[in-house]
Structures are given as structure tokens and as C-alpha cells.
Design an enzyme around this catalytic site. Structure first.
Site, PDB file in Angstrom:
ATOM      1  N   GLU B  72       0.819  -1.224   0.000  1.00 13.09           N
ATOM      2  CA  GLU B  72       0.000   0.000   0.000  1.00 13.09           C
ATOM      3  C   GLU B  72       0.845   1.263   0.000  1.00 13.09           C
ATOM      4  O   GLU B  72       0.482   2.267  -0.611  1.00 13.09           O
ATOM      5  CB  GLU B  72      -0.951   0.011   1.203  1.00 13.09           C
ATOM      6  CG  GLU B  72      -2.079  -1.003   1.126  1.00 13.09           C
ATOM      7  CD  GLU B  72      -1.669  -2.387   1.591  1.00 13.09           C
ATOM      8  OE1 GLU B  72      -0.502  -2.562   2.015  1.00 13.09           O
ATOM      9  OE2 GLU B  72      -2.513  -3.305   1.531  1.00 13.09           O
ATOM     10  N   HIS B 141     -10.485  -4.797  10.567  1.00 16.00           N
ATOM     11  CA  HIS B 141     -11.207  -4.754   9.295  1.00 16.00           C
ATOM     12  C   HIS B 141     -12.556  -4.067   9.434  1.00 16.00           C
ATOM     13  O   HIS B 141     -13.454  -4.295   8.628  1.00 16.00           O
ATOM     14  CB  HIS B 141     -11.434  -6.178   8.757  1.00 16.00           C
ATOM     15  CG  HIS B 141     -10.292  -6.712   7.945  1.00 16.00           C
ATOM     16  ND1 HIS B 141      -9.021  -6.831   8.442  1.00 16.00           N
ATOM     17  CD2 HIS B 141     -10.228  -7.162   6.671  1.00 16.00           C
ATOM     18  CE1 HIS B 141      -8.234  -7.341   7.513  1.00 16.00           C
ATOM     19  NE2 HIS B 141      -8.940  -7.552   6.428  1.00 16.00           N
TER      20      HIS B 141
END
Lengths: 317, 338
Positions: B72, B141
């Protein structure tokens, strides 16, 4: 060096490298002299001793080629084409600086000469350089990009991520490692448990040059850049060199692990010896060149000094 | 599929054509890529056949959709480099929790690049990411991190709540010459509503009134706006419901206008409470319209704790239309409804 080098170098390029290196050197020496007076309120990471790397590389780049720099910006930015006045005014914190007084020493900008910016958080701009290469590929352009960084940046995860990305997507980017053997005051053997070129070789072809020898850089960078242009794929070039000054500031480095020989380690002295031996220049001409550059530095300082500071309301602009 | 259970009741008023939230995002992306060859998309699984929960499937220009390694930080730097050299990237993260891996690039690079060079360059970079709780997805998450990013100068933050806004705000984000982060709540993806086929943009910084009332101003974002609207409609609450749509820039005029009318403020934002969007809106209203407030402002958000995983704990942790509705009824009563 032998005159055999003459076969590999265009005399105009030799002169160009000498001039580029001398501009960076003489400017850095002037900065070092002025720095204690606080006219430049910004950290300076001087490039003395390392000038051959960017000077040799930039002989092979065009203005369209994009180069992403780290914090040690001065010599590579000047070599790529950043005008001396704009750099000096930025160091002086004036609105006529290349980043309009918002960047300082570590954030230089000159899109006309393929400098879309530089970054002081070590390593990250490597990825930005890969992005410029992605742009070239997606837009069907011809330009290549250079991610320009030091040995310490290879400690960062983004270095490995960026090589992986560039190799997977086959992007026209040159990874240029200007390895001065030091991460601040830490020697490379203590900050890297790997061999830099060895790691890079798992992702792309690797070239190596003696970064204190402009002719070596010129030759190897020439091959590396040509390969990026022809294959449109990433290539790595490591140039080992020496940092004469402390990581930051105007003082000479005094680390025991970093001994400097001002004759054999000096890329400018080495190129001048070669050029005189090959009758490409005379000592008198070198003196004239040095004087000419001093006048340019005088002009840049004068330009900076008479340029305005930003107004306080500029703070929220 | 667990996701099928998480369909909110919200339906926008009938229009010419109803489209799901996810399809509105897909249509905006596809139209932008067809319109402008500089627009491209990249991210983990961006090129997968399921295409980011369906938002990237069946695109007209697959050659401009790049699947990326799960790097990322580098991905974000690459997108920045492309944006600086003439492209208009849409960088996609499947969950906003992964943005944290790229904090150096987002905060030190993307957000600062234009100001470090005094705006001499454009950074037309869109960072899409999905937020929202999952099926026992737990602490890593399920976050909604809009407040964290809204704090950083140089980042615009948008949070569409309706399919219409999803398309219009995404197109505005792609069109914008500065970095824009779009946070998309996963639970909104299946909601449908009227969406014009043609391309259109919604100005960044322009909120909207989702429900008219006079007793209480509720400022609510993303799914929280839809949950509050559901509560208003089911319970007949006298609430002036403002969806800012853009967190940054923030439509303070609309919020102050409403507070001037109602004299009361509740902010519903699904994020951690400390120093977040709800805290910012509450603080600004206190600074700018203290004399209009008849009572202290209130906030609804997540508890000051990380997300649990087990079902009973999840149900206790997350606000719902019912918990929002009950809180409002306790405050302004049910009998004053319009």
C-alpha cells in the site's frame, strides 16, 4: 585514467560534467561559509564529494525525463537543470525560490527540467519515481524516470516494494543509488545486512560505477539509461561515493569510519587531471571557469537577497 | 453471503432510473475512464473479476486497470508519481484499515506535495477505500478512519450516503486537481436510488438536507445519515437532518443555518469519538453559533474502544437506526413531530 577514456566520452560532455560539478561544489562551499550567519534558515545536506554521480547521470537525461529526489537535493537538482538563482532564493526563504519559499532545502521543484519535487522522508520518493514511469507507460510517452536515493533509503520497505512494482509492471525507471556509505553517522555495514546491488539484482539488471569518478559514472549511467530507454523496463545503477561533510550542516565530517583523501576522493580533481592530460582543458581555463562560476553564485545570492520574503498571511495560502 | 443481511431499508424517492450505490460508483469510474484517457485505476484486486465488491467489474478499459501487489505504501507513492506527471489515478483500497500501511505516503507525500511547492503542480489523485463493519471482522477490518485523514491539511474527504451522491462525488473527486479521499460504507453498496445516466458532479463542500424538521439538527455522515433518516421516517421525528456529504471541506453554512433554526445539535458519525468528525462539527458549532444553542450538543459514534468480533458484542458496539431513534426521542420527545 588513461586517454582510452577519450573513446568513450564526448569532450563537450566532459566539460559539461566539470562545470556541473564545479557549480555544485563551489555553491556548497559558499553555503558552508555563509551558513553560520543564519541567512539560510533551513537545514542543508551538502553534496561535497558526491558531485560526480548526478553530473555523470544527467549527461544522459533530457528535460522530459523525470527525476525524483530525496533530501540531499542540491547537486542533483542543479545537474538536472534547476537554475542556481531559484535554488539559492529557496534556501534564503524568498518567494522567488523554486518552491516559492514553501519547500526549503529539501523540497525543490522545477517541472521545466523534469523535477516534479523531492522529499525528506527517506525512501518514499523512490515510489513516486516509479509512478512517473507508470505515467510514461500508460500515456505512451517516451520519457523515462529516475528514482534517486542514497544507501540508507534501501533500509525502507518502500524501496523493495517499489522495485517489485517496477519489475512486475515493466516500467521505464532507473533506480539510482548514490551510496555514500553512511546513514547519518551509521556506516552501511551497520545499517544493511544485505548487499544493495545484490538485492536489486533479483528485480532488474544492475550496473555499478565509481561515484568519485565522473568518467565511470558517465560510462555506466550511459549504459543504464540506454537500457531503460530501449527495454522500457527498470534498471539499477549503484554509484559508490564519499560524503565529505556531516549529514547536515556546514561542517566537515570527522567520523573515523569515513576518512577522506581530498586528492584521490575528489571527483573534480580527478576529472580535471584527466582533462588536462587529454588536452581537453588547460589549468588557466579551469581557473577562468571557477571564476565564472563564482560570479554566477554572487549573482544568485544577490538575487536571493533582494527578493522578498513571503508575507505572514501566506501561512494559510 | 453475510453481506446480503446488511441491507439498509433506505430507498431514495423514485426517479427515472434506480441504480445501486455500487453500480453508481462503477458507472462513474467507467464514464470517467471513457471520457479521459488520463484516468486509470489501481489497487489490490482492482482487476479481479469480482472487481472491488463489484464496483470495478466489466469496465470498458481494462487496460487502464492495474492489479497491484499488497504494497500500500509504494502503491500510494506510485499513484502520486503518476498524478504529478499527467495522469489521473484512482487508487483503491479494499478496506480503509490498509490506508494505515500507507500513512507515510498519504500524510507526508500526497497531502503535502502541493503546498510544499506552493501549488505549482496538480495532484489529481483519488483514494477510494471501503469502510464498515463486517461479519465478525474484528478490530482491523471494521474501522472508519475519516476523522484521522480529515485532520491533515491537503486532503479532501468525501463520504457519499446515497447512490446519487456516490456517482456525483466520485466524478467531482476525479475531476478535482487535488487529492481526494472517498470513504464508502460497505453496507451502502446494495442500496438503490435514482441516478441519472449522464455524468454530473456534486460540488465538494456542499451538504444536503435529507429530512426537514425544527426541533433538532442532526448532522450525520455516510451510513449514519441513512440510519438517522430511517429513524426519522419510522418514528416521525421532528429532525432537520443534514448530510454534509463532504467532510472536508465542510458545509458549515448549511449546518449553522439548521442549528439557528432548531437550537439543538446531535452529530452522528461512525468513527472513534476522540478528536473525530463529530468532535470537530460540535466544536465549530459551539465556536460559531454558541448563542443559538438552547442545550449542550450531543454526539453518537463508536464507543472509546476497538471493534469486537463476536456477534453479541458487535451488536452492542455499533449504533443502529433504533439506538439513534431512541436517543432522539429521549431528547426531543415523540409528540412534537411535524
Amino acid at each position: 585514467m588513461s586517454t582510452a577514456e577519450l573513446d568513450t566520452i564526448n569532450p563537450a560532455d566532459a566539460l559539461r560534467m566539470l562545470r556541473t560539478m564545479r557549480v555544485a561544489r563551489q555553491m556548497s562551499q559558499r553555503i558552508a561559509k555563509l551558513y553560520p550567519t543564519d541567512v539560510m534558515e533551513t537545514p542543508v545536506h551538502l553534496c561535497i564529494g558526491q558531485e560526480a554521480v548526478s553530473a555523470g547521470l544527467c549527461c544522459h537525461l533530457t528535460d522530459a525525463d523525470q527525476m525524483l529526489l530525496g533530501h540531499r537535493t542540491h547537486a542533483p537538482a542543479l545537474a538536472k537543470g534547476l537554475p542556481l538563482r531559484k535554488l539559492m532564493a529557496e534556501l534564503y526563504g524568498r518567494t522567488t525560490g523554486c518552491s516559492h519559499a514553501r519547500g526549503g532545502s529539501m523540497h525543490v521543484f522545477d517541472p521545466e527540467h523534469g523535477l516534479p519535487g523531492s522529499s525528506a522522508i527517506v525512501g518514499g520518493s523512490i515510489a513516486v519515481g516509479v509512478g512517473a514511469a507508470l505515467s510514461s507507460k500508460l500515456s505512451g510517452s517516451d520519457f523515462i524516470s529516475v528514482s534517486y536515493f542514497g544507501d540508507a533509503a534501501t533500509n525502507a520497505g518502500v524501496f523493495h516494494e517499489s522495485m517489485n512494482f517496477a519489475a512486475l509492471k515493466q516500467l521505464p525507471v532507473l533506480f539510482l543509488c548514490e551510496n555514500n556509505g553512511l546513514s547519518n553517522v551509521m556506516p552501511v555495514a551497520e545499517h544493511a545486512a544485505y548487499e544493495i546491488a545484490g538485492v536489486a539484482s533479483q528485480f532488474m539488471p544492475v550496473f555499478r560505477a565509481d561515484g568519485t569518478d565522473a568518467l565511470s559514472v558517465y560510462r555506466e549511467a550511459g549504459k543504464a539509461v540506454r537500457q531503460v530507454r530501449e527495454t522500457r523496463a527498470p534498471v539499477f545503477l549503484e554509484c559508490t561515493t564519499k560524503r565529505w561533510m556531516k549529514h547536515q550542516g556546514h561542517e566537515r565530517d570527522d567520523l573515523e569510519i569515513n576518512p577522506i583523501d581530498p586528492v584521490t576522493d575528489c571527483p573534480i580533481a580527478r576529472l580535471e587531471r584527466f582533462m588536462i592530460g587529454a588536452s581537453l582543458i588547460t589549468p588557466r581555463e579551469i581557473l577562468a571557469l571557477a571564476k565564472e562560476i563564482e560570479a554566477e553564485i554572487d549573482d544568485a545570492i544577490e538575487f536571493a537577497e533582494r527578493s522578498p520574503y513571503p508575507q505572514p498571511e501566506f501561512v494559510e495560502a | 453471503m453475510p453481506w446480503s443481511r446488511f441491507d439498509s431499508n433506505y430507498r431514495a424517492p423514485a426517479g427515472e432510473r434506480d441504480l445501486a450505490f455500487v453500480d453508481a460508483i462503477r458507472e462513474a469510474t467507467d464514464q470517467a475512464m471513457c471520457l479521459d484517457p488520463r484516468v486509470f485505476a489501481m489497487g489490490l484486486d482492482a482487476d479481479d473479476k469480482f472487481g472491488v465488491f463489484g464496483s470495478m467489474r466489466d469496465m470498458t478499459h481494462p487496460e487502464r486497470i492495474l492489479g497491484t501487489p499488497i504494497s500500500e505504501n509504494a502503491n500510494t507513492g506510485v499513484a502520486l508519481g503518476a498524478a504529478l506527471t499527467g495522469m489521473r489515478p484512482i487508487l483503491i483500497n479494499l478496506r480503509n484499515d490498509f490506508l494505515l500501511v500507507a500513512m507515510d505516503q498519504i500524510v507526508n507525500y500526497v497531502a503535502k506535495w502541493q503546498s510544499m511547492f506552493d501549488g505549482q503542480c496538480a495532484v489529481p489523485l483519488v483514494m477510494r477505500s471501503v469502510i464498515g463493519r463486517g461479519w465478525g471482522c474484528g478490530a482491523q477490518h471494521s474501522q472508519s478512519l475519516q476523522g484521522l485523514f480529515a485532520q491533515i491539511p491537503g486532503l479532501k474527504v468525501v463520504m457519499p450516503a446515497t447512490p446519487y451522491d456516490a456517482k456525483g462525488l466520485l466524478l467531482s473527486a476525479i475531476k478535482d486537481d487535488s487529492p481526494v479521499m472517498m470513504f464508502e460504507h460497505r453496507w451502502l453498496y446494495k442500496n438503490t436510488g435514482p441516478v441519472p445516466e449522464e455524468m454530473y458532479t456534486i460540488p465538494l463542500g456542499q451538504g444536503q438536507r435529507l429530512h426537514e424538521g425544527s426541533s433538532l439538527t442532526v448532522v450525520a455522515t455516510s451510513l449514519a445519515a441513512i440510519h438517522t433518516l430511517t429513524a426519522c421516517e419510522q418514528r416521525g421525528l421532528d429532525v432537520d437532518l443534514i448530510d454534509p456529504r463532504t467532510i472536508k471541506p465542510l458545509d458549515m453554512d448549511l449546518i449553522l443555518d439548521s442549528v439557528s433554526k432548531t437550537g439543538r445539535l446531535l452529530v452522528v458519525d461512525y468513527d472513534f469519538p476522540f478528536g473525530g468528525v463529530a468532535a470537530e462539527i460540535t466544536s465549530r458549532v459551539c465556536e460559531q453559533a454558541f448563542d443559538r444553542l438552547r442545550e449542550p450538543p450531543q454526539r453518537i459514534g463508536f464507543p472509546e474502544a476497538n471493534m469486537p468480533a463476536s456477534g453479541p458484542l458487535e451488536r452492542a458496539y455499533y449504533p443502529t437506526p433504533d439506538t439513534i431513534g431512541e436517543r432522539i426521542e429521549r431528547w426531543i420527545g415523540v409528540e412534537v413531530c411535524a
